[in-house]
Design a protein around this motif. Sequence first.
Motif, PDB file in Angstrom:
ATOM      1  N   ALA A  32       0.826  -1.214   0.000  1.00  0.00           N
ATOM      2  CA  ALA A  32       0.000   0.000   0.000  1.00  0.00           C
ATOM      3  C   ALA A  32       0.858   1.260   0.000  1.00  0.00           C
ATOM      4  O   ALA A  32       0.458   2.293  -0.537  1.00  0.00           O
ATOM      5  CB  ALA A  32      -0.934  -0.006   1.202  1.00  0.00           C
ATOM      6  N   LYS A  33       2.035   1.166   0.562  1.00  0.00           N
ATOM      7  CA  LYS A  33       2.947   2.305   0.606  1.00  0.00           C
ATOM      8  C   LYS A  33       3.570   2.590  -0.757  1.00  0.00           C
ATOM      9  O   LYS A  33       4.020   3.690  -1.015  1.00  0.00           O
ATOM     10  CB  LYS A  33       4.059   2.050   1.619  1.00  0.00           C
ATOM     11  CG  LYS A  33       3.565   1.866   3.036  1.00  0.00           C
ATOM     12  CD  LYS A  33       4.685   1.422   3.949  1.00  0.00           C
ATOM     13  CE  LYS A  33       4.150   1.090   5.324  1.00  0.00           C
ATOM     14  NZ  LYS A  33       5.172   0.514   6.185  1.00  0.00           N
ATOM     15  N   ARG A  34       3.585   1.578  -1.629  1.00  0.00           N
ATOM     16  CA  ARG A  34       4.274   1.707  -2.912  1.00  0.00           C
ATOM     17  C   ARG A  34       3.338   1.852  -4.111  1.00  0.00           C
ATOM     18  O   ARG A  34       3.753   2.325  -5.152  1.00  0.00           O
ATOM     19  CB  ARG A  34       5.168   0.497  -3.120  1.00  0.00           C
ATOM     20  CG  ARG A  34       6.342   0.457  -2.166  1.00  0.00           C
ATOM     21  CD  ARG A  34       7.168  -0.787  -2.414  1.00  0.00           C
ATOM     22  NE  ARG A  34       8.501  -0.788  -1.898  1.00  0.00           N
ATOM     23  CZ  ARG A  34       8.882  -0.593  -0.660  1.00  0.00           C
ATOM     24  NH1 ARG A  34       7.998  -0.300   0.246  1.00  0.00           N
ATOM     25  NH2 ARG A  34      10.143  -0.677  -0.295  1.00  0.00           N
ATOM     26  N   LEU A  35       2.101   1.397  -3.974  1.00  0.00           N
ATOM     27  CA  LEU A  35       1.172   1.427  -5.105  1.00  0.00           C
ATOM     28  C   LEU A  35       0.245   2.633  -5.010  1.00  0.00           C
ATOM     29  O   LEU A  35      -0.283   2.936  -3.949  1.00  0.00           O
ATOM     30  CB  LEU A  35       0.324   0.153  -5.133  1.00  0.00           C
ATOM     31  CG  LEU A  35       1.062  -1.157  -5.375  1.00  0.00           C
ATOM     32  CD1 LEU A  35       0.100  -2.325  -5.281  1.00  0.00           C
ATOM     33  CD2 LEU A  35       1.741  -1.153  -6.735  1.00  0.00           C
ATOM     34  N   SER A  36       0.047   3.290  -6.138  1.00  0.00           N
ATOM     35  CA  SER A  36      -0.856   4.436  -6.150  1.00  0.00           C
ATOM     36  C   SER A  36      -2.298   4.003  -6.417  1.00  0.00           C
ATOM     37  O   SER A  36      -3.223   4.725  -6.105  1.00  0.00           O
ATOM     38  CB  SER A  36      -0.414   5.446  -7.205  1.00  0.00           C
ATOM     39  OG  SER A  36      -0.434   4.847  -8.481  1.00  0.00           O
ATOM     40  N   ARG A  37      -2.482   2.820  -6.993  1.00  0.00           N
ATOM     41  CA  ARG A  37      -3.809   2.300  -7.291  1.00  0.00           C
ATOM     42  C   ARG A  37      -4.047   1.031  -6.479  1.00  0.00           C
ATOM     43  O   ARG A  37      -3.115   0.302  -6.188  1.00  0.00           O
ATOM     44  CB  ARG A  37      -3.930   1.932  -8.765  1.00  0.00           C
ATOM     45  CG  ARG A  37      -3.789   3.060  -9.704  1.00  0.00           C
ATOM     46  CD  ARG A  37      -4.028   2.547 -11.085  1.00  0.00           C
ATOM     47  NE  ARG A  37      -3.549   3.498 -12.073  1.00  0.00           N
ATOM     48  CZ  ARG A  37      -3.842   3.426 -13.331  1.00  0.00           C
ATOM     49  NH1 ARG A  37      -4.583   2.448 -13.782  1.00  0.00           N
ATOM     50  NH2 ARG A  37      -3.378   4.323 -14.172  1.00  0.00           N
ATOM     51  N   PRO A  38      -5.313   0.745  -6.198  1.00  0.00           N
ATOM     52  CA  PRO A  38      -5.595  -0.506  -5.495  1.00  0.00           C
ATOM     53  C   PRO A  38      -5.365  -1.716  -6.413  1.00  0.00           C
ATOM     54  O   PRO A  38      -5.814  -1.717  -7.559  1.00  0.00           O
ATOM     55  CB  PRO A  38      -7.067  -0.378  -5.114  1.00  0.00           C
ATOM     56  CG  PRO A  38      -7.636   0.620  -6.062  1.00  0.00           C
ATOM     57  CD  PRO A  38      -6.510   1.542  -6.439  1.00  0.00           C
ATOM     58  N   PHE A  39      -4.619  -2.654  -5.939  1.00  0.00           N
ATOM     59  CA  PHE A  39      -4.370  -3.894  -6.669  1.00  0.00           C
ATOM     60  C   PHE A  39      -4.246  -5.003  -5.626  1.00  0.00           C
ATOM     61  O   PHE A  39      -3.561  -4.828  -4.618  1.00  0.00           O
ATOM     62  CB  PHE A  39      -3.089  -3.794  -7.508  1.00  0.00           C
ATOM     63  CG  PHE A  39      -2.904  -4.950  -8.447  1.00  0.00           C
ATOM     64  CD1 PHE A  39      -3.541  -4.963  -9.674  1.00  0.00           C
ATOM     65  CD2 PHE A  39      -2.103  -6.024  -8.103  1.00  0.00           C
ATOM     66  CE1 PHE A  39      -3.382  -6.022 -10.558  1.00  0.00           C
ATOM     67  CE2 PHE A  39      -1.937  -7.093  -8.965  1.00  0.00           C
ATOM     68  CZ  PHE A  39      -2.579  -7.096 -10.195  1.00  0.00           C
TER      69      PHE A  39
END
Length: 125
Positions: A32-39
Motif C-alpha cells: 500500500a505504501k508503494r502502489l498508487s492504485r488498489p491492486f
Amino acid sequence: MTFAVWMGVAVIGGFGAVSRFLVDKAVTKHAAKRLSRPFPVGTLAVNVSGAGLLGFFGGMALSPNAALLAGTAFVGAYTTFSTWMLETQRLGEERQVWPAVANIVISVVLGLGAAWLGLTVGRLV
C-alpha cells in the motif's frame, strides 16, 4: 481414511487459512505504501506462493495421506480462487479494466511459473 487423518485435515487446514490471512495482510500493508492504485497484491502473493508450494509437494511424490494433508488441507486452505475472482470482478465494477486484466494475466503466468518451479525443486528433494 482414519479419524487421525480427518483431524489432521481440520488442524492443518486451519493453519493454512490463518497463514493466508497473515501473508495477505502483511503483503497488502507493505504494498500500500508503494502502489498508487488498489491492486490485490496480497491475494496474488498467496496464490503464487501456494502454486509453488503445491508444485513442490507434487514433485516430492508424497504418500496419499501426506499429499492430502500437505496439498489439500494446507495449500487448499491457504490459496483462494474465490477471493481472486471477487477482487478481479470488483476492479471491473470500478471500471479499472487494466488492473483487472493484469490481475488475471499476472496471476496465471506467475502461478504456472511457480508451480513449475516448485515441481522441479520438489523432484530434486
